[in-house]
Design a protein around this motif. Structure first.
Motif, PDB file in Angstrom:
ATOM      1  N   GLY A  94     -86.878  22.132  87.819  1.00  0.00           N
ATOM      2  CA  GLY A  94     -86.747  23.536  87.452  1.00  0.00           C
ATOM      3  C   GLY A  94     -88.057  24.123  86.979  1.00  0.00           C
ATOM      4  N   LEU A 100     -68.590  31.171  89.128  1.00  0.00           N
ATOM      5  CA  LEU A 100     -68.931  32.497  89.609  1.00  0.00           C
ATOM      6  C   LEU A 100     -68.499  32.750  91.029  1.00  0.00           C
ATOM      7  CD1 LEU A 100     -71.846  32.386  87.499  1.00  0.00           C
ATOM      8  CD2 LEU A 100     -70.839  34.599  87.968  1.00  0.00           C
ATOM      9  N   GLU A 116     -74.029  28.991  82.322  1.00  0.00           N
ATOM     10  CA  GLU A 116     -74.789  29.379  83.507  1.00  0.00           C
ATOM     11  C   GLU A 116     -76.248  28.987  83.384  1.00  0.00           C
ATOM     12  OE1 GLU A 116     -73.962  33.454  84.589  1.00  0.00           O
ATOM     13  OE2 GLU A 116     -72.011  33.201  83.631  1.00  0.00           O
ATOM     14  N   ARG A 119     -73.925  37.301  90.053  1.00  0.00           N
ATOM     15  CA  ARG A 119     -74.318  37.105  88.657  1.00  0.00           C
ATOM     16  C   ARG A 119     -74.982  38.346  88.096  1.00  0.00           C
ATOM     17  NH1 ARG A 119     -76.211  31.284  90.013  1.00  0.00           N
ATOM     18  NH2 ARG A 119     -74.330  30.209  89.408  1.00  0.00           N
ATOM     19  N   ASP A 166     -72.398  26.074  90.508  1.00  0.00           N
ATOM     20  CA  ASP A 166     -71.577  26.633  89.446  1.00  0.00           C
ATOM     21  C   ASP A 166     -70.384  27.356  90.049  1.00  0.00           C
ATOM     22  OD1 ASP A 166     -72.407  28.332  86.389  1.00  0.00           O
ATOM     23  OD2 ASP A 166     -70.497  27.819  87.254  1.00  0.00           O
ATOM     24  N   PHE A 212     -63.393  24.453  72.161  1.00  0.00           N
ATOM     25  CA  PHE A 212     -63.745  25.199  73.362  1.00  0.00           C
ATOM     26  C   PHE A 212     -62.486  25.579  74.122  1.00  0.00           C
ATOM     27  CE2 PHE A 212     -68.207  23.285  74.089  1.00  0.00           C
ATOM     28  CZ  PHE A 212     -68.626  23.947  72.972  1.00  0.00           C
ATOM     29  N   ALA A 224     -86.580  25.784  81.855  1.00  0.00           N
ATOM     30  CA  ALA A 224     -86.194  25.288  83.178  1.00  0.00           C
ATOM     31  C   ALA A 224     -85.062  26.181  83.668  1.00  0.00           C
ATOM     32  CB  ALA A 224     -85.762  23.828  83.100  1.00  0.00           C
ATOM     33  N   GLU A 225     -85.364  26.972  84.688  1.00  0.00           N
ATOM     34  CA  GLU A 225     -84.435  28.023  85.122  1.00  0.00           C
ATOM     35  C   GLU A 225     -83.120  27.482  85.659  1.00  0.00           C
ATOM     36  OE1 GLU A 225     -85.906  31.455  86.988  1.00  0.00           O
ATOM     37  OE2 GLU A 225     -86.493  31.656  84.891  1.00  0.00           O
ATOM     38  N   ASN A 226     -83.127  26.243  86.132  1.00  0.00           N
ATOM     39  CA  ASN A 226     -81.925  25.711  86.762  1.00  0.00           C
ATOM     40  C   ASN A 226     -80.962  25.090  85.757  1.00  0.00           C
ATOM     41  OD1 ASN A 226     -83.862  23.774  86.224  1.00  0.00           O
ATOM     42  ND2 ASN A 226     -83.137  22.400  87.805  1.00  0.00           N
ATOM     43  N   LYS A 254     -73.181  33.533  78.017  1.00  0.00           N
ATOM     44  CA  LYS A 254     -73.400  32.791  79.266  1.00  0.00           C
ATOM     45  C   LYS A 254     -73.888  31.374  78.980  1.00  0.00           C
ATOM     46  CE  LYS A 254     -74.357  36.795  82.149  1.00  0.00           C
ATOM     47  NZ  LYS A 254     -75.364  37.482  82.955  1.00  0.00           N
ATOM     48  N   ALA A 307     -79.734  33.007  85.555  1.00  0.00           N
ATOM     49  CA  ALA A 307     -78.779  34.113  85.605  1.00  0.00           C
ATOM     50  C   ALA A 307     -78.862  35.020  84.378  1.00  0.00           C
ATOM     51  CB  ALA A 307     -77.366  33.565  85.750  1.00  0.00           C
ATOM     52  N   GLY A 344     -84.817  20.998  91.698  1.00  0.00           N
ATOM     53  CA  GLY A 344     -83.972  21.476  90.614  1.00  0.00           C
ATOM     54  C   GLY A 344     -82.504  21.636  90.922  1.00  0.00           C
ATOM     55  N   LEU A 345     -82.138  21.451  92.195  1.00  0.00           N
ATOM     56  CA  LEU A 345     -80.766  21.761  92.579  1.00  0.00           C
ATOM     57  C   LEU A 345     -80.261  20.700  93.556  1.00  0.00           C
ATOM     58  CD1 LEU A 345     -79.530  24.339  91.504  1.00  0.00           C
ATOM     59  CD2 LEU A 345     -79.830  25.364  93.743  1.00  0.00           C
TER      60      LEU A 345
END
Lengths: 263, 441
Positions: B315, B5, A142, B439, B2, B225, A95-97, A139, A146, B382-383
């Motif tokens: 996605g 970036l 991200e 990116r 995000d 972290f 899933a690219e997102n 990464k 990306a 997806g967003l």
């Protein structure tokens, strides 16, 4: 290859038909732990169909699959996973997102005591696996979109091996990658071998897999032309197997080999 | 989505801006959200000037918050629907039908058995509404997921069917008035919680902000972290607290009308001081409901498997399916949630109007989708964020009520809103392609 222990994966007499067409006809093939077998053939030779029976996507009409010498009942991708068989699809099923951790644990998320997603724990685990595969990978926050092709491939592979895959099926693993990324994936495969994972590399392009494979198995028209130790044959000989169906003397002929197979 | 970036693309060309970009990055604030807040501030100031200072008054801002609540609630659900690569064109009609059912339940059906003003009436009416909303969502989701009919078609059908059903219940007759307790959900004088409770809510919000900051920090430290710099944590938490404080101060400086204040004073036996009585409204219930919905849906989206699968589905549906996720179930649940949020919005809007009418929620589907899209939800799936969509609803409502204050005609209002919608999405695309280039480079 020691003959003392049973092979990790053993497929015997696998056959499947679609609407009267024998897509895979009586193919037998095995795979040892820590071994890379390149499965070659033209588009439509039946290699993807054969492997989909192993990964649970198709149910064979005939044939038997054994894992560690014991018969395995594989009826769905979930069954295959239970036997430690993980497939990395050509189209990189990511899933690219979502970020690397979310992809790695997709469908198998780690959760906190409250039942909520434990993203921190998943990132910790992801960092561990990725450190094994690609120490320079950074990464983590991200979305996969990306990442470079090689990094995505690493995430896809990480996802397979994190859950203790013993058999890895890679469909055209380097088809979409540039030269440098192809090298990264090659390094990965060498490393996974060392860890004792058995790998099927599927490709229609001999150059993709020849140098990585311990053995090659060639299919043509749904039948197995033959298998050969990669060191014992030349690229030209393997090309002959793919195109003509001829079997060189150093190869073990299968049912699909041309009868007069002399070089 | 995000922030890490933001400004990355400028790094090579504008070294003098680097320090600011780095500072901003350290705070890990969502740059898109900041952009939206900036746009909102511009609209508010601009409209205030153009309307001769009528916009930025406690009274108008309070009303604005109440007017936004219903669309904001539905926008929160619409984000998930769109993120999962679907659409829901029927939300306005669902609102109309559910509002009508809740109206009939409390004004005509229940009083026959419980009598008027029974304390349980509003609870039962709301529960019935939520159940009907969930059932409609279940039906939509099941048709989309199991029968494979595209959501656009299913909900386009729903738009007609549910509007027709709403008419059919009372043959088009308006149902009024609503139950007194129920009406509180719509705001107004009875539906404001007063200054004291508003401060209680504010203190709870402060506590939640501080707890969240500390909790996230300790969790990150435990696993080693990188931590945000302390100044960044303080700045972010401080800004959030300031925002809460601003809202509270506005809500608490909008006083009740004098006659109402005197009546309340008489009821409570207060002495009316000679300079007159100032009793503040405080926050409105519908606004609290909307904020609550926003928090719950954000939690679902970010912290549960369900939410993770919704985003994964948007996605890459095939990948999600191959990962062993029951994608059909997720699809059904998304629509069920949408239906229930329509019921919440229906409660707010019928309570506010003190009536259930046949035309209620008409065209709301367009406002809800526009709010989600202005708020950065990608129609490609997806967003998207719940906070963004709810802010989008506020932007739309601000424009609209601002133009009313400026005395613009309705047709002109529509032209402006339509224009803004397109420009907002265009700007969002520009921003996205820029960050993506950043990116890659």
């Amino acid at each position: 290859m020691s003959d003392a222990r049973p092979p990790l994966v053993e497929m015997r007499g696998m056959s499947i038909s679609f609407g009267g067409v024998r897509a895979v006809d009586d193919v037998s093939l095995d795979l040892q732990g820590g071994e890379v077998v390149g499965l070659l053939g033209h588009n439509g030779a039946g290699k993807s169909t054969l492997i989909k029976m192993l990964s649970g996507a198709y149910r064979p009409d005939a044939g038997e699959i054994r894992i560690d010498g014991r018969p395995a009942a594989i009826h769905s991708p979930r069954d295959a996973r239970r036997y430690g068989i993980e497939t990395i699809y050509q189209t990189l099923a990511l899933a690219e997102n979502l970020d690397a951790a979310a992809n790695l644990f997709l469908g198998r998320e780690l959760r906190s005591g409250w039942g909520t997603l434990d993203d921190v724990a998943m990132e910790v685990e992801t960092r561990k696996v990725m450190a094994r595969l690609n120490p320079h990978f950074a990464k983590f926050k991200e979305p996969v979109r990306a990442l470079s092709g090689g990094q995505r491939q690493a995430v896809a592979i990480a996802r397979a091996i994190h859950f203790n895959a013993r058999v890895l099926i890679m469909d055209e693993p380097t088809a979409a990658l540039g030269p440098q990324e192809t090298r990264q994936v090659a390094d990965l495969i060498v490393q996974l071998k060392k860890e004792g994972i058995g790998i099927f590399l599927i490709s229609h392009d001999i150059h993709d897999v020849f140098d990585l494979s311990d053995r090659v198995a060639v299919m043509k028209n749904g039948r197995l032309v033959g298998t050969a130790r990669t060191r014992a044959v030349t690229k030209d000989e393997v090309l002959g197997m793919i195109i003509l169906g001829t079997c060189p003397s150093a190869a073990i002929p299968g049912p699909g080999a041309l009868a007069a197979g002399g070089a | 989505m995000d922030s890490s970036l933001s400004g990355a693309s400028e790094r090579a060309t504008a070294p003098q801006r680097r320090s600011f970009a780095d500072l901003f990055r350290a705070t890990e604030i969502d740059a898109r959200l900041v952009g939206m807040l900036g746009a909102l501030a511009l609209i508010w100031i601009g409209v205030d000037i153009l309307s001769g200072g009528a916009f930025l008054t406690p009274r108008n801002l309070w009303n604005l918050s109440v007017q936004t609540a219903s669309v904001a609630v539905m926008a929160a659900g619409m984000v998930l629907v769109i993120v999962a690569r679907h659409i829901d064109l029927s939300v306005g009609s669902i609102l109309g039908l559910v509002g009508m059912i809740m109206g009939v339940t409390q004004a005509e059906f229940l009083p026959k058995y419980l009598g008027f003003d029974h304390p349980l009436i509003w609870v039962i009416a709301l529960a019935v509404g939520l159940a009907v909303g969930a059932a409609i969502g279940l039906l939509h989701g099941a048709i989309v997921a199991y029968l494979g009919v595209p959501a656009f078609i299913v909900t386009l059908g729903g738009l007609l069917v549910w509007r027709g059903c709403a008419w059919w219940i009372t043959s088009g007759r308006t149902v009024a008035p609503m139950d007194d307790a129920f009406r509180r959900m719509g705001g107004g004088i009875e539906g404001a919680i007063g200054a004291t409770w508003t401060w209680v809510v504010a203190l709870l919000a402060f506590a939640a902000i501080v707890w969240r900051t500390l909790h996230a920090r300790s969790r990150r430290r435990k696993v080693g972290f990188a931590l945000r710099p302390v100044w960044a944590e303080v700045a972010v938490a401080g800004l959030a607290c300031l925002a809460v404080l601003a809202v509270v101060l506005v809500a608490n400086s909008y006083d009740l009308p004098l006659r109402v204040a005197e009546r309340i004073a008489a009821e409570r036996g207060l002495v009316v001081p000679p300079q007159g009585l100032a009793i503040a409204h405080g926050l409105a219930l519908p606004v609290l409901i909307a904020v609550g919905v926003g928090i719950v849906v954000t939690f679902l989206a970010q912290r549960t498997r369900f939410g993770r699968y919704v985003f994964a589905l948007g996605g890459n549906p095939e990948a999600t399916e191959l990962s062993g996720v029951d994608t059909r179930r997720v699809t059904v649940l998304v629509f069920v949630l949408m239906g229930m949020l329509c019921a919440v919005a229906a409660a707010i809007s019928t309570a506010r109007l003190n009536a259930a009418t046949n035309a209620q929620g008409m065209l709301d589907e367009l406002y809800v989708i526009a709010a989600a899209v202005i708020g950065g939800t990608s129609l490609g799936g997806g967003l998207g964020t719940v906070a963004g969509a709810m802010l989008g609803a506020l932007v739309m409502q601000s424009l609209q009520s601002g133009m009313v204050l400026m005395g613009l005609d309705t047709p002109l209002q529509n032209i402006v809103v339509g224009f803004v919608l397109v420009v907002a999405v265009w700007l969002d695309r520009l921003y996205r392609s820029r960050t993506l280039k950043g990116r890659a480079g």
